[in-house]
Scaffold this motif. Structure first.
Motif, short mmCIF file in Angstrom:
data_model
loop_
_atom_site.label_atom_id
_atom_site.label_comp_id
_atom_site.label_asym_id
_atom_site.label_seq_id
_atom_site.Cartn_x
_atom_site.Cartn_y
_atom_site.Cartn_z
N SER B 69 0.84 -1.19 0.00
CA SER B 69 0.00 0.00 0.00
C SER B 69 0.88 1.24 0.00
O SER B 69 2.04 1.21 0.42
CB SER B 69 -0.93 0.01 1.22
N PHE B 70 0.30 2.34 -0.46
CA PHE B 70 1.01 3.62 -0.53
C PHE B 70 -0.03 4.71 -0.29
O PHE B 70 -0.34 5.51 -1.15
CB PHE B 70 1.67 3.77 -1.91
N HIS B 71 -0.56 4.73 0.91
CA HIS B 71 -1.64 5.65 1.23
C HIS B 71 -1.12 7.07 1.41
O HIS B 71 -0.05 7.30 1.98
CB HIS B 71 -2.35 5.22 2.52
N LEU B 72 -1.92 8.01 0.97
CA LEU B 72 -1.60 9.44 1.06
C LEU B 72 -2.33 10.03 2.26
O LEU B 72 -3.54 9.83 2.41
CB LEU B 72 -2.04 10.15 -0.23
N LYS B 73 -1.59 10.78 3.08
CA LYS B 73 -2.18 11.28 4.31
C LYS B 73 -1.88 12.75 4.52
O LYS B 73 -0.83 13.25 4.09
CB LYS B 73 -1.64 10.50 5.53
N LYS B 74 -2.81 13.39 5.21
CA LYS B 74 -2.58 14.77 5.64
C LYS B 74 -3.32 14.95 6.97
O LYS B 74 -4.49 14.58 7.07
CB LYS B 74 -3.10 15.76 4.60
N PRO B 75 -2.66 15.51 7.96
CA PRO B 75 -3.30 15.57 9.29
C PRO B 75 -4.45 16.57 9.37
O PRO B 75 -5.42 16.33 10.10
CB PRO B 75 -2.15 15.96 10.22
N PHE B 76 -4.37 17.66 8.61
CA PHE B 76 -5.41 18.69 8.70
C PHE B 76 -5.76 19.15 7.28
O PHE B 76 -5.01 19.91 6.67
CB PHE B 76 -4.93 19.89 9.52
N ALA B 77 -6.88 18.70 6.78
CA ALA B 77 -7.26 19.02 5.40
C ALA B 77 -7.62 20.50 5.25
O ALA B 77 -8.21 21.10 6.16
CB ALA B 77 -8.44 18.16 4.98
N GLN B 78 -7.27 21.07 4.11
CA GLN B 78 -7.61 22.45 3.77
C GLN B 78 -8.51 22.46 2.54
O GLN B 78 -8.49 21.52 1.74
CB GLN B 78 -6.33 23.25 3.48
N GLU B 79 -9.26 23.54 2.38
CA GLU B 79 -10.18 23.61 1.24
C GLU B 79 -9.45 23.50 -0.08
O GLU B 79 -9.96 22.89 -1.03
CB GLU B 79 -10.98 24.92 1.29
N GLU B 80 -8.24 24.04 -0.15
CA GLU B 80 -7.49 24.00 -1.40
C GLU B 80 -6.97 22.60 -1.74
O GLU B 80 -6.40 22.40 -2.80
CB GLU B 80 -6.32 24.99 -1.37
N ASP B 81 -7.17 21.65 -0.84
CA ASP B 81 -6.79 20.28 -1.13
C ASP B 81 -7.83 19.56 -1.98
O ASP B 81 -7.58 18.44 -2.46
CB ASP B 81 -6.59 19.49 0.17
N SER B 82 -8.98 20.17 -2.15
CA SER B 82 -10.02 19.54 -2.98
C SER B 82 -9.49 19.36 -4.40
O SER B 82 -9.09 20.31 -5.06
CB SER B 82 -11.28 20.41 -3.01
N ALA B 83 -9.48 18.13 -4.86
CA ALA B 83 -8.89 17.80 -6.17
C ALA B 83 -9.08 16.32 -6.43
O ALA B 83 -9.61 15.58 -5.61
CB ALA B 83 -7.39 18.13 -6.19
N MET B 84 -8.59 15.91 -7.59
CA MET B 84 -8.58 14.50 -7.96
C MET B 84 -7.16 13.98 -7.73
O MET B 84 -6.20 14.61 -8.18
CB MET B 84 -8.94 14.37 -9.44
N TYR B 85 -7.04 12.86 -7.05
CA TYR B 85 -5.73 12.31 -6.70
C TYR B 85 -5.56 10.94 -7.34
O TYR B 85 -6.44 10.07 -7.25
CB TYR B 85 -5.59 12.19 -5.18
N TYR B 86 -4.39 10.72 -7.93
CA TYR B 86 -4.09 9.46 -8.61
C TYR B 86 -2.81 8.86 -8.03
O TYR B 86 -1.78 9.54 -7.93
CB TYR B 86 -3.89 9.67 -10.11
N CYS B 87 -2.89 7.60 -7.73
CA CYS B 87 -1.71 6.84 -7.33
C CYS B 87 -1.11 6.23 -8.60
O CYS B 87 -1.86 5.73 -9.47
CB CYS B 87 -2.15 5.74 -6.36
N ALA B 88 0.22 6.27 -8.73
CA ALA B 88 0.83 5.81 -9.98
C ALA B 88 2.16 5.13 -9.70
O ALA B 88 3.18 5.80 -9.50
CB ALA B 88 1.03 6.98 -10.93
N PRO B 89 2.17 3.81 -9.67
CA PRO B 89 3.44 3.11 -9.54
C PRO B 89 4.11 2.94 -10.90
O PRO B 89 3.45 2.92 -11.93
CB PRO B 89 3.04 1.74 -8.99
#
Lengths: 114, 108
Positions: B69-89
């Motif tokens: 696994s390669f989970h993406l984490k952030k402790p405190f989300a901000q409004e500007e983090d709203s987006a589409m996220y892609y994992c790419a090995p």
């Protein structure tokens, strides 16, 4: 420095027509890629190139052709358009940076085949 | 066959809450792992790469080889983090396999 540019932005094709999607990069990258993204799906690699004169198939190459005569340009050709090729097409390029290969993407071309 | 799974198509969190975007992969060899992000009306761009062990915009990603696994984490989300996220090995640097993406919405 424009980065990766793609033309056209949008296109509607009739079944059986052909077209070329253009991709140009001005970063002197050796590696270039073509992806397609269908609705609700991830990007799938169509073709890639590791340098001028060298191309190779990706995951979904059927129905497409590419060429790489210069470092800057990597056009994608659709010879006989089919509805299954309706998608958003992204071109990308990358350079070698140690063991990691960051890709720089173009803005995409939205293609509809009817 | 190489496979990347992002189990959540949509994820909503409140501003200030922790966020975790999951990525599981099935790969031969030892892949290099990346997270890419696409903000509204912007191009897909690199967020971070595993090999750099970096934190970008407060995001980190831990590679768990045992769980693949390669989970993406952030402790405190901000409004500007709203987006589409892609994992790419990638396992060679030539071919990337992108996940289907997770659309993150941070609620004010």
């Amino acid at each position: 420095n424009a980065g990766v540019t793609q033309t056209p932005k949008f296109r509607i094709l009739k079944i059986g027509q052909s077209m070329t999607l253009q991709c140009t990069q001005d970063m002197n990258h050796n590696y270039m890629y073509w992806y397609r993204q269908d609705p609700g799906m991830g990007l799938k690699l169509i073709y890639y190139s590791v340098g001028a004169g060298i191309t190779d198939k990706g995951e979904v190459p059927n129905g497409y052709n590419v060429s790489r005569s210069t470092t800057e340009d990597f056009p994608l050709r659709l010879e006989l358009a089919a509805p299954s090729q309706t998608s958003v097409y992204f071109c990308a390029s990358s350079y070698r940076q140690g063991l990691s290969y960051e890709q720089y993407f173009g803005p995409g071309t939205r293609l509809t085949v009817t | 066959a190489q496979r990347v799974t992002q189990p959540e198509k949509l994820l909503s969190v409140f501003k200030g809450a922790p966020v975790e975007l999951k990525c599981n992969y099935s790969y031969s060899g030892s892949p290099e792992l990346f997270w890419y992000v696409q903000y509204s009306r912007q191009r897909l761009q690199l967020l971070l790469r595993h090999i750099s062990r970096e934190s970008i915009k407060g995001f980190t990603a831990d590679l768990n080889k045992g769980e693949t696994s390669f989970h993406l984490k952030k402790p405190f989300a901000q409004e500007e983090d709203s987006a589409m996220y892609y994992c790419a090995p990638t396992n060679t640097g030539n071919q990337f396999y992108f996940g289907t993406g997770t659309s993150l919405t941070v609620i004010p």
